[in-house]
Design a protein around this motif. Sequence first.
Motif, short mmCIF file in Angstrom:
data_model
loop_
_atom_site.label_atom_id
_atom_site.label_comp_id
_atom_site.label_asym_id
_atom_site.label_seq_id
_atom_site.Cartn_x
_atom_site.Cartn_y
_atom_site.Cartn_z
N ALA A 12 0.83 -1.21 0.00
CA ALA A 12 0.00 0.00 0.00
C ALA A 12 0.87 1.25 0.00
O ALA A 12 0.55 2.24 -0.68
CB ALA A 12 -0.92 -0.01 1.21
N GLY A 13 1.96 1.21 0.76
CA GLY A 13 2.86 2.36 0.81
C GLY A 13 3.50 2.65 -0.54
O GLY A 13 3.59 3.81 -0.96
N LEU A 76 -4.67 13.80 6.86
CA LEU A 76 -5.75 13.02 6.25
C LEU A 76 -5.59 11.58 6.69
O LEU A 76 -4.60 10.93 6.36
CB LEU A 76 -5.67 13.14 4.72
N PHE A 77 -6.55 11.08 7.46
CA PHE A 77 -6.52 9.68 7.86
C PHE A 77 -6.94 8.80 6.68
O PHE A 77 -7.93 9.07 6.01
CB PHE A 77 -7.46 9.43 9.04
N LEU A 78 -6.16 7.73 6.45
CA LEU A 78 -6.45 6.78 5.38
C LEU A 78 -6.41 5.40 6.02
O LEU A 78 -5.33 4.89 6.33
CB LEU A 78 -5.41 6.91 4.27
N ASP A 82 -13.83 1.79 9.42
CA ASP A 82 -14.89 2.58 8.80
C ASP A 82 -16.07 2.89 9.72
O ASP A 82 -17.08 3.43 9.28
CB ASP A 82 -15.42 1.87 7.55
N ASP A 83 -15.95 2.56 11.01
CA ASP A 83 -17.04 2.89 11.93
C ASP A 83 -17.17 4.41 12.08
O ASP A 83 -16.17 5.14 12.05
CB ASP A 83 -16.78 2.29 13.32
N VAL A 84 -18.40 4.85 12.25
CA VAL A 84 -18.64 6.28 12.46
C VAL A 84 -17.87 6.78 13.68
O VAL A 84 -17.31 7.88 13.68
CB VAL A 84 -20.15 6.56 12.61
N ALA A 85 -17.82 5.95 14.73
CA ALA A 85 -17.11 6.34 15.94
C ALA A 85 -15.63 6.59 15.66
O ALA A 85 -15.02 7.51 16.23
CB ALA A 85 -17.26 5.26 17.02
N ASP A 86 -15.03 5.78 14.77
CA ASP A 86 -13.62 5.97 14.42
C ASP A 86 -13.43 7.27 13.65
O ASP A 86 -12.46 8.00 13.86
CB ASP A 86 -13.12 4.79 13.58
N LYS A 101 -10.46 2.91 3.45
CA LYS A 101 -10.01 1.92 2.47
C LYS A 101 -11.09 0.85 2.29
O LYS A 101 -11.74 0.48 3.27
CB LYS A 101 -8.72 1.23 2.95
N PRO A 102 -11.25 0.30 1.10
CA PRO A 102 -10.60 0.70 -0.17
C PRO A 102 -11.16 2.03 -0.65
O PRO A 102 -12.30 2.39 -0.33
CB PRO A 102 -10.96 -0.44 -1.11
#
Length: 224
Positions: A12-13, A76-78, A82-86, A101-102
């Motif tokens: 990914a990097g 920018l968090f990537l 995908d939880d709303v809390a996160d 992601k994706p």
Amino acid sequence: MKLLVVEDEIAAGIFLQEGLSEEGYAVDMARDAHEADEAVALYRYDLIVLDVMLPGKDGFTLCRQWRMEGVKSPILFLTARDDVADRIAGLDQGGDDYLVKPFAFDELLARIRALLRRTLSEPVPPILTFGELVIDTNSKKVWRSGELVSLTAREHQMLEYLAFHPERLITRTRLWEHVWETGSEPDSNVVDVYIGYLRQKLGRERIETVRGQGYRFKHEVESE
């Protein structure tokens, strides 16, 4: 513009580094929290792309720490979380955006462009016009007197940085730091060489040399 990508997954990097480099960004990589900490301590990045799940220290903790230390680079968090809390946690810790992601690479690019525009001292539109010269920062295209100008990614990156700061003195060191990756070997005249390339394509008067100091991008030139 120089970006820091913090991503522990090697594939990914590499994908992010190569893709962003092809778009004209100078990209530094960090594989874990320790490397990221060292990079941020040494350099003020124009933007940081930050994974959340990292060895040693998670991205939320890193972001909060950097904000407490006065780091102002947009983050920018990537991440696959995908939880709303996160998402709320990431933004509350000091993040500026959150992409799950994706993801579509074009969307990542659009979000990066939007964040970079917000951080400029004077917000600029995506299309910059300087007399006969038109620069589209989204499509990375440049026109001079209506004719499309062919620029390499490095040339466009240098032009864009100069155009974001018209009529201001930009030193050679500052250009090097924003256009080339950290750790690359500086050539004594590589900045001058690329300035020469831009002058050949855009007109010599467009970029003024300030002897012994650097360069100044002219908003208007006499030929116009």
